[in-house]
Scaffold this motif. Structure first.
Motif, PDB file in Angstrom:
ATOM      1  N   GLY A 153       0.821  -1.216   0.000  1.00 18.16           N
ATOM      2  CA  GLY A 153       0.000   0.000   0.000  1.00 18.16           C
ATOM      3  C   GLY A 153       0.850   1.258   0.000  1.00 18.16           C
ATOM      4  N   ALA A 154       1.924   1.244   0.758  1.00 15.34           N
ATOM      5  CA  ALA A 154       2.817   2.409   0.789  1.00 15.34           C
ATOM      6  C   ALA A 154       3.458   2.618  -0.587  1.00 15.34           C
ATOM      7  N   ILE A 155       3.878   1.549  -1.214  1.00 13.21           N
ATOM      8  CA  ILE A 155       4.502   1.663  -2.541  1.00 13.21           C
ATOM      9  C   ILE A 155       3.492   2.142  -3.571  1.00 13.21           C
ATOM     10  N   ILE A 156       2.309   1.562  -3.559  1.00 13.00           N
ATOM     11  CA  ILE A 156       1.274   1.960  -4.515  1.00 13.00           C
ATOM     12  C   ILE A 156       0.901   3.430  -4.336  1.00 13.00           C
ATOM     13  N   SER A 157       0.729   3.878  -3.102  1.00 17.62           N
ATOM     14  CA  SER A 157       0.360   5.281  -2.888  1.00 17.62           C
ATOM     15  C   SER A 157       1.499   6.236  -3.240  1.00 17.62           C
ATOM     16  N   ALA A 158       2.738   5.782  -3.132  1.00 16.10           N
ATOM     17  CA  ALA A 158       3.879   6.630  -3.494  1.00 16.10           C
ATOM     18  C   ALA A 158       4.005   6.760  -5.009  1.00 16.10           C
ATOM     19  N   VAL A 159       3.636   5.710  -5.724  1.00 19.63           N
ATOM     20  CA  VAL A 159       3.773   5.706  -7.172  1.00 19.63           C
ATOM     21  C   VAL A 159       2.623   6.467  -7.829  1.00 19.63           C
ATOM     22  N   VAL A 160       1.435   6.341  -7.269  1.00 15.79           N
ATOM     23  CA  VAL A 160       0.230   6.961  -7.886  1.00 15.79           C
ATOM     24  C   VAL A 160       0.130   8.406  -7.593  1.00 15.79           C
TER      25      VAL A 160
END
Length: 125
Positions: free
Chosen positions: A118-125
């Motif tokens: 979730g942290a990675i996805i929110s950082a990328v989006v």
């Protein structure tokens, strides 16, 4: 990121802190006590709250890869909390059975993977 999702991020991070405190203490001691039960119960409660906040405040459909990963992680942690409470209510003291001890480790690991995803996805989006 809207303020509702920011609240969800803060709440899920608090869940991580409480889960970590409970699981790490249980893993080190191999025993349950009221403090460990408190940490795990608060962690589950915060995780449920964070999941609800994410669903309410997200513009995405609830069924995404991260959603499924998060729901399954919440489910395994909820099952773990129920099993730990069941063991506590039955025995009050004593060592955690090996299978429950290992399931707790698995559930926590799965939950951390979902948190990091979730942290990675929110950082990328």
């Amino acid at each position: 990121m809207n303020s509702g999702l920011m609240q969800a991020v803060v709440v899920v991070t608090c869940a991580l802190i409480f889960y970590s405190a409970g699981v790490i203490n249980e893993q080190r001691k191999g025993m349950l006590d009221k403090r460990i039960l408190f940490y795990l119960t608060v962690g589950v409660t915060l995780d449920i709250s964070a999941t609800a906040l994410m669903i309410i405040n997200s513009s995405n459909i609830p069924i995404t890869f991260h959603g499924l990963l998060g729901y399954s992680a919440l489910l395994v942690m909820l099952i773990d909390a129920v099993l730990i409470w069941k063991h506590w209510l039955k025995n009050k003291t004593g060592a955690v059975p090996h299978r429950l001890h290992m399931y707790t480790r698995f559930a926590y690991g799965w939950w951390v993977v979902a948190y990091i995803a979730g942290a990675i996805i929110s950082a990328v989006v």
